[in-house]
Design a protein around this motif. Structure first.
Motif, PDB file in Angstrom:
ATOM      1  N   ARG A  37     123.524  22.824  65.938  1.00  0.00           N
ATOM      2  CA  ARG A  37     123.542  22.870  64.473  1.00  0.00           C
ATOM      3  C   ARG A  37     123.732  24.317  64.030  1.00  0.00           C
ATOM      4  NH1 ARG A  37     118.453  20.567  62.007  1.00  0.00           N
ATOM      5  NH2 ARG A  37     119.549  18.597  62.295  1.00  0.00           N
ATOM      6  N   PRO A  38     124.919  24.638  63.498  1.00  0.00           N
ATOM      7  CA  PRO A  38     125.132  25.990  62.982  1.00  0.00           C
ATOM      8  C   PRO A  38     124.416  26.160  61.645  1.00  0.00           C
ATOM      9  CG  PRO A  38     127.072  24.655  62.614  1.00  0.00           C
ATOM     10  CD  PRO A  38     126.096  23.801  63.363  1.00  0.00           C
ATOM     11  N   ALA A  42     123.511  30.951  56.587  1.00  0.00           N
ATOM     12  CA  ALA A  42     123.226  32.258  57.186  1.00  0.00           C
ATOM     13  C   ALA A  42     124.513  32.952  57.623  1.00  0.00           C
ATOM     14  CB  ALA A  42     122.275  32.101  58.372  1.00  0.00           C
ATOM     15  N   VAL A  43     125.482  32.187  58.126  1.00  0.00           N
ATOM     16  CA  VAL A  43     126.777  32.771  58.507  1.00  0.00           C
ATOM     17  C   VAL A  43     127.490  33.314  57.273  1.00  0.00           C
ATOM     18  CG1 VAL A  43     129.080  32.246  59.423  1.00  0.00           C
ATOM     19  CG2 VAL A  43     127.048  31.338  60.569  1.00  0.00           C
ATOM     20  N   ARG A  45     126.121  34.266  54.412  1.00  0.00           N
ATOM     21  CA  ARG A  45     125.373  35.425  53.916  1.00  0.00           C
ATOM     22  C   ARG A  45     125.663  36.658  54.767  1.00  0.00           C
ATOM     23  NH1 ARG A  45     120.614  33.744  54.927  1.00  0.00           N
ATOM     24  NH2 ARG A  45     120.667  32.185  53.297  1.00  0.00           N
ATOM     25  N   ALA A  46     125.622  36.510  56.088  1.00  0.00           N
ATOM     26  CA  ALA A  46     125.898  37.633  56.986  1.00  0.00           C
ATOM     27  C   ALA A  46     127.329  38.123  56.825  1.00  0.00           C
ATOM     28  CB  ALA A  46     125.632  37.224  58.438  1.00  0.00           C
ATOM     29  N   SER A  47     128.266  37.208  56.650  1.00  0.00           N
ATOM     30  CA  SER A  47     129.670  37.589  56.468  1.00  0.00           C
ATOM     31  C   SER A  47     129.845  38.421  55.204  1.00  0.00           C
ATOM     32  CB  SER A  47     130.561  36.349  56.392  1.00  0.00           C
ATOM     33  OG  SER A  47     130.498  35.626  57.587  1.00  0.00           O
ATOM     34  N   PHE A  48     129.200  37.980  54.135  1.00  0.00           N
ATOM     35  CA  PHE A  48     129.298  38.712  52.873  1.00  0.00           C
ATOM     36  C   PHE A  48     128.667  40.099  53.014  1.00  0.00           C
ATOM     37  CE2 PHE A  48     127.601  39.937  48.717  1.00  0.00           C
ATOM     38  CZ  PHE A  48     128.786  39.974  47.992  1.00  0.00           C
ATOM     39  N   GLU A  49     127.496  40.170  53.630  1.00  0.00           N
ATOM     40  CA  GLU A  49     126.830  41.455  53.815  1.00  0.00           C
ATOM     41  C   GLU A  49     127.667  42.402  54.666  1.00  0.00           C
ATOM     42  OE1 GLU A  49     123.044  40.343  55.413  1.00  0.00           O
ATOM     43  OE2 GLU A  49     122.313  39.581  53.492  1.00  0.00           O
ATOM     44  N   LEU A  50     128.283  41.885  55.724  1.00  0.00           N
ATOM     45  CA  LEU A  50     129.142  42.720  56.566  1.00  0.00           C
ATOM     46  C   LEU A  50     130.380  43.170  55.817  1.00  0.00           C
ATOM     47  CD1 LEU A  50     128.860  40.825  59.962  1.00  0.00           C
ATOM     48  CD2 LEU A  50     127.874  43.052  59.379  1.00  0.00           C
ATOM     49  N   GLY A  61     134.508  51.427  61.470  1.00  0.00           N
ATOM     50  CA  GLY A  61     133.959  50.745  62.634  1.00  0.00           C
ATOM     51  C   GLY A  61     133.834  49.254  62.403  1.00  0.00           C
ATOM     52  N   VAL A  62     133.830  48.518  63.482  1.00  0.00           N
ATOM     53  CA  VAL A  62     133.679  47.068  63.410  1.00  0.00           C
ATOM     54  C   VAL A  62     132.200  46.736  63.477  1.00  0.00           C
ATOM     55  CG1 VAL A  62     134.226  44.888  64.554  1.00  0.00           C
ATOM     56  CG2 VAL A  62     135.917  46.729  64.509  1.00  0.00           C
ATOM     57  N   LEU A  63     131.751  45.922  62.548  1.00  0.00           N
ATOM     58  CA  LEU A  63     130.353  45.513  62.498  1.00  0.00           C
ATOM     59  C   LEU A  63     130.209  44.103  63.052  1.00  0.00           C
ATOM     60  CD1 LEU A  63     129.566  46.764  58.888  1.00  0.00           C
ATOM     61  CD2 LEU A  63     129.136  47.957  61.040  1.00  0.00           C
ATOM     62  N   HIS A  64     129.071  43.841  63.688  1.00  0.00           N
ATOM     63  CA  HIS A  64     128.802  42.523  64.266  1.00  0.00           C
ATOM     64  C   HIS A  64     127.399  42.085  63.891  1.00  0.00           C
ATOM     65  CE1 HIS A  64     132.296  42.709  66.950  1.00  0.00           C
ATOM     66  NE2 HIS A  64     131.993  43.982  67.084  1.00  0.00           N
ATOM     67  N   ARG A  65     127.228  40.803  63.744  1.00  0.00           N
ATOM     68  CA  ARG A  65     125.895  40.237  63.540  1.00  0.00           C
ATOM     69  C   ARG A  65     125.905  38.831  64.134  1.00  0.00           C
ATOM     70  NH1 ARG A  65     123.510  40.448  57.795  1.00  0.00           N
ATOM     71  NH2 ARG A  65     123.876  42.621  58.263  1.00  0.00           N
ATOM     72  N   ALA A  66     124.888  38.533  64.899  1.00  0.00           N
ATOM     73  CA  ALA A  66     124.771  37.203  65.502  1.00  0.00           C
ATOM     74  C   ALA A  66     123.920  36.308  64.613  1.00  0.00           C
ATOM     75  CB  ALA A  66     124.152  37.303  66.890  1.00  0.00           C
ATOM     76  N   VAL A  67     124.381  35.095  64.414  1.00  0.00           N
ATOM     77  CA  VAL A  67     123.590  34.073  63.725  1.00  0.00           C
ATOM     78  C   VAL A  67     123.409  32.943  64.730  1.00  0.00           C
ATOM     79  CG1 VAL A  67     123.474  32.477  61.786  1.00  0.00           C
ATOM     80  CG2 VAL A  67     124.539  34.731  61.479  1.00  0.00           C
ATOM     81  N   MET A  68     122.197  32.806  65.211  1.00  0.00           N
ATOM     82  CA  MET A  68     121.924  31.841  66.272  1.00  0.00           C
ATOM     83  C   MET A  68     121.836  30.420  65.717  1.00  0.00           C
ATOM     84  SD  MET A  68     122.001  33.773  68.820  1.00  0.00           S
ATOM     85  CE  MET A  68     121.583  32.571  70.042  1.00  0.00           C
ATOM     86  N   PRO A  69     122.538  29.483  66.346  1.00  0.00           N
ATOM     87  CA  PRO A  69     122.445  28.081  65.944  1.00  0.00           C
ATOM     88  C   PRO A  69     121.178  27.455  66.528  1.00  0.00           C
ATOM     89  CG  PRO A  69     123.916  28.297  67.793  1.00  0.00           C
ATOM     90  CD  PRO A  69     123.481  29.695  67.429  1.00  0.00           C
ATOM     91  N   THR A  70     120.927  26.218  66.154  1.00  0.00           N
ATOM     92  CA  THR A  70     119.793  25.459  66.676  1.00  0.00           C
ATOM     93  C   THR A  70     120.327  24.333  67.556  1.00  0.00           C
ATOM     94  OG1 THR A  70     118.496  25.927  64.699  1.00  0.00           O
ATOM     95  CG2 THR A  70     117.797  24.055  66.036  1.00  0.00           C
ATOM     96  N   LEU A  71     119.747  24.181  68.725  1.00  0.00           N
ATOM     97  CA  LEU A  71     120.113  23.080  69.618  1.00  0.00           C
ATOM     98  C   LEU A  71     119.228  21.886  69.289  1.00  0.00           C
ATOM     99  CD1 LEU A  71     121.727  22.015  72.063  1.00  0.00           C
ATOM    100  CD2 LEU A  71     119.836  22.827  73.493  1.00  0.00           C
TER     101      LEU A  71
END
Length: 82
Positions: A37-38, A42-43, A45-50, A61-71
């Motif tokens: 389940r993604p 949160a993806v 929100r993180a995309s907008f912030e980045l 520079g290239v910015l990265h942020r991980a958004v962990m899904p739920t299994l």
């Protein structure tokens, strides 16, 4: 899973199956489908912030942020045979 069954494979005895997106119907499949389940909110929100950070930055520079899904573990997976 139907294709596996049509070719003589059993889920989860022979093959574990995991889907993505956790549609509500997944819990009612036979066997119930394990899903990832993604967290789309949160993806987004993180995309907008980045994007805002990238626009306000001069270094390029290239910015990265991980958004962990739920299994969501259901009956379509099993431990591998020993």
């Amino acid at each position: 899973m139907r294709g596996l069954q049509e070719h003589g494979r059993r889920v989860p005895e022979d093959v574990s199956v995991v889907g993505f997106d956790d549609v509500p119907e997944a819990a009612y499949f036979m066997p119930a489908l394990t899903k990832v389940r993604p967290h789309f909110d949160a993806v987004a929100r993180a995309s907008f912030e980045l994007l805002v950070a990238q626009l306000g930055s001069d270094d390029g520079g290239v910015l990265h942020r991980a958004v962990m899904p739920t299994l969501i573990s259901r009956a379509s997976v099993a431990a591998p045979p020993r």
